[in-house]
Design a protein around this motif. Structure first.
Motif, mmCIF file in Angstrom:
data_model
loop_
_atom_site.group_PDB
_atom_site.id
_atom_site.type_symbol
_atom_site.label_atom_id
_atom_site.label_comp_id
_atom_site.label_asym_id
_atom_site.label_seq_id
_atom_site.Cartn_x
_atom_site.Cartn_y
_atom_site.Cartn_z
ATOM 1 N N LEU A 20 0.827 -1.203 0.000
ATOM 2 C CA LEU A 20 0.000 0.000 0.000
ATOM 3 C C LEU A 20 0.868 1.263 0.000
ATOM 4 C CD1 LEU A 20 -2.797 1.167 -0.094
ATOM 5 C CD2 LEU A 20 -2.911 0.957 2.398
ATOM 6 N N ALA A 21 1.950 1.246 0.739
ATOM 7 C CA ALA A 21 2.861 2.399 0.750
ATOM 8 C C ALA A 21 3.411 2.682 -0.645
ATOM 9 C CB ALA A 21 4.002 2.161 1.737
ATOM 10 N N ALA A 22 3.604 1.637 -1.429
ATOM 11 C CA ALA A 22 4.142 1.775 -2.782
ATOM 12 C C ALA A 22 3.079 2.134 -3.818
ATOM 13 C CB ALA A 22 4.841 0.482 -3.189
ATOM 14 N N ALA A 23 1.837 2.326 -3.384
ATOM 15 C CA ALA A 23 0.728 2.646 -4.288
ATOM 16 C C ALA A 23 0.108 3.987 -3.910
ATOM 17 C CB ALA A 23 -0.314 1.530 -4.239
ATOM 18 N N PRO A 24 0.839 5.094 -4.079
ATOM 19 C CA PRO A 24 0.340 6.393 -3.615
ATOM 20 C C PRO A 24 -0.980 6.831 -4.240
ATOM 21 C CG PRO A 24 2.273 6.661 -5.010
ATOM 22 C CD PRO A 24 2.140 5.195 -4.730
ATOM 23 N N ASP A 25 -1.318 6.333 -5.408
ATOM 24 C CA ASP A 25 -2.605 6.696 -6.013
ATOM 25 C C ASP A 25 -3.778 6.262 -5.131
ATOM 26 O OD1 ASP A 25 -1.266 7.786 -8.141
ATOM 27 O OD2 ASP A 25 -1.710 6.139 -9.524
ATOM 28 N N GLU A 26 -3.557 5.273 -4.266
ATOM 29 C CA GLU A 26 -4.622 4.777 -3.392
ATOM 30 C C GLU A 26 -4.787 5.605 -2.120
ATOM 31 O OE1 GLU A 26 -5.159 0.636 -2.815
ATOM 32 O OE2 GLU A 26 -4.033 0.126 -4.623
ATOM 33 N N TRP A 27 -3.812 6.470 -1.786
ATOM 34 C CA TRP A 27 -3.902 7.181 -0.511
ATOM 35 C C TRP A 27 -3.494 8.654 -0.536
ATOM 36 C CZ3 TRP A 27 0.896 8.957 0.520
ATOM 37 C CH2 TRP A 27 1.985 8.209 0.056
ATOM 38 N N VAL A 28 -2.748 9.103 -1.524
ATOM 39 C CA VAL A 28 -2.168 10.446 -1.454
ATOM 40 C C VAL A 28 -3.234 11.542 -1.338
ATOM 41 C CG1 VAL A 28 -1.938 10.893 -3.950
ATOM 42 C CG2 VAL A 28 -0.292 11.883 -2.309
ATOM 43 N N ALA A 29 -4.385 11.384 -1.964
ATOM 44 C CA ALA A 29 -5.427 12.418 -1.893
ATOM 45 C C ALA A 29 -6.046 12.522 -0.502
ATOM 46 C CB ALA A 29 -6.512 12.137 -2.930
ATOM 47 N N ARG A 30 -5.878 11.510 0.321
ATOM 48 C CA ARG A 30 -6.432 11.513 1.682
ATOM 49 C C ARG A 30 -5.546 12.237 2.688
ATOM 50 N NH1 ARG A 30 -9.939 6.914 3.103
ATOM 51 N NH2 ARG A 30 -10.475 5.811 1.211
ATOM 52 N N VAL A 31 -4.256 12.313 2.405
ATOM 53 C CA VAL A 31 -3.278 12.814 3.379
ATOM 54 C C VAL A 31 -3.554 14.267 3.743
ATOM 55 C CG1 VAL A 31 -0.836 13.348 3.763
ATOM 56 C CG2 VAL A 31 -1.494 11.205 2.653
ATOM 57 N N ARG A 32 -3.496 14.537 5.026
ATOM 58 C CA ARG A 32 -3.585 15.886 5.574
ATOM 59 C C ARG A 32 -2.375 16.099 6.469
ATOM 60 N NH1 ARG A 32 -6.526 15.459 2.089
ATOM 61 N NH2 ARG A 32 -8.759 15.676 2.001
ATOM 62 N N LEU A 33 -1.944 17.330 6.601
ATOM 63 C CA LEU A 33 -0.844 17.680 7.491
ATOM 64 C C LEU A 33 -1.402 18.560 8.589
ATOM 65 C CD1 LEU A 33 1.855 18.481 4.797
ATOM 66 C CD2 LEU A 33 1.541 16.350 6.066
ATOM 67 N N SER A 34 -1.091 18.236 9.828
ATOM 68 C CA SER A 34 -1.636 18.976 10.955
ATOM 69 C C SER A 34 -0.523 19.434 11.881
ATOM 70 C CB SER A 34 -2.612 18.101 11.745
ATOM 71 O OG SER A 34 -3.012 18.768 12.926
ATOM 72 N N PRO A 35 -0.385 20.751 12.082
ATOM 73 C CA PRO A 35 0.637 21.232 13.019
ATOM 74 C C PRO A 35 0.312 20.888 14.467
ATOM 75 C CG PRO A 35 -0.619 23.066 12.124
ATOM 76 C CD PRO A 35 -1.076 21.831 11.401
#
Length: 150
Positions: A20-35
């Motif tokens: 899954l880590a090697a398949a960014p198309d499956e997760w990259v749009a979900r990622v958020r960054l929070s300070p």
């Protein structure tokens, strides 16, 4: 990504996290960054296992913890992370995977200057996590967190 077995071995958990880590198309749009702290989202849960996606800004860390008897694995999907267990510290880069058994205590942190993303797989699904401090007397449990708290 699913895994179908009664008690997956840590090697299978690591394979799932790495794939899954090697398949960014499956997760990259979900990622958020929070300070305010690490951002995380559960991507999958069934009776055998669960999968989490976690983002880390520089300086963010888990603190020492276990996984309440669950086996697990995590893969660095983007960036660099550092893992410290009770015996050693190691730097993990994109594509690297770590797996562990049910009694494992560790801390994961982003010591780099850039965001990082990781994929975590646990079996059985997490029900409790214990938080620890390590002092001259040894490992001291600070808190118990139940699944509803995260």
């Amino acid at each position: 990504m699913t895994l179908s077995m009664a008690a997956p071995a840590v090697s299978r958990l690591a394979e799932t996290a790495g794939a899954l880590a090697a398949a960014p198309d499956e997760w990259v749009a979900r990622v958020r960054l929070s300070p305010e702290g690490r951002w995380y989202e559960r991507l999958h849960r069934d009776e055998d296992h669960e999968i989490w996606l976690i983002s880390w800004l520089p300086g963010q860390a888990t603190g020492l913890h276990d996984h309440g008897g669950s086996r697990g694995a995590f893969a660095v999907a983007l960036g660099d992370l550092e893992e410290r267990d009770l015996a050693s510290t190691r730097r993990l880069t994109t594509g690297q995977t770590r797996s562990f058994g049910p009694e494992y205590v560790h801390e994961v942190r982003n010591v780099s200057n850039a965001p990082a993303v990781s994929v975590h797989v646990y079996s059985p699904p997490l029900s409790v996590m214990n938080r620890y401090d390590l002092n001259e007397s040894g490992l001291v449990r600070l808190a118990v967190e139940e699944a509803g708290q995260w």
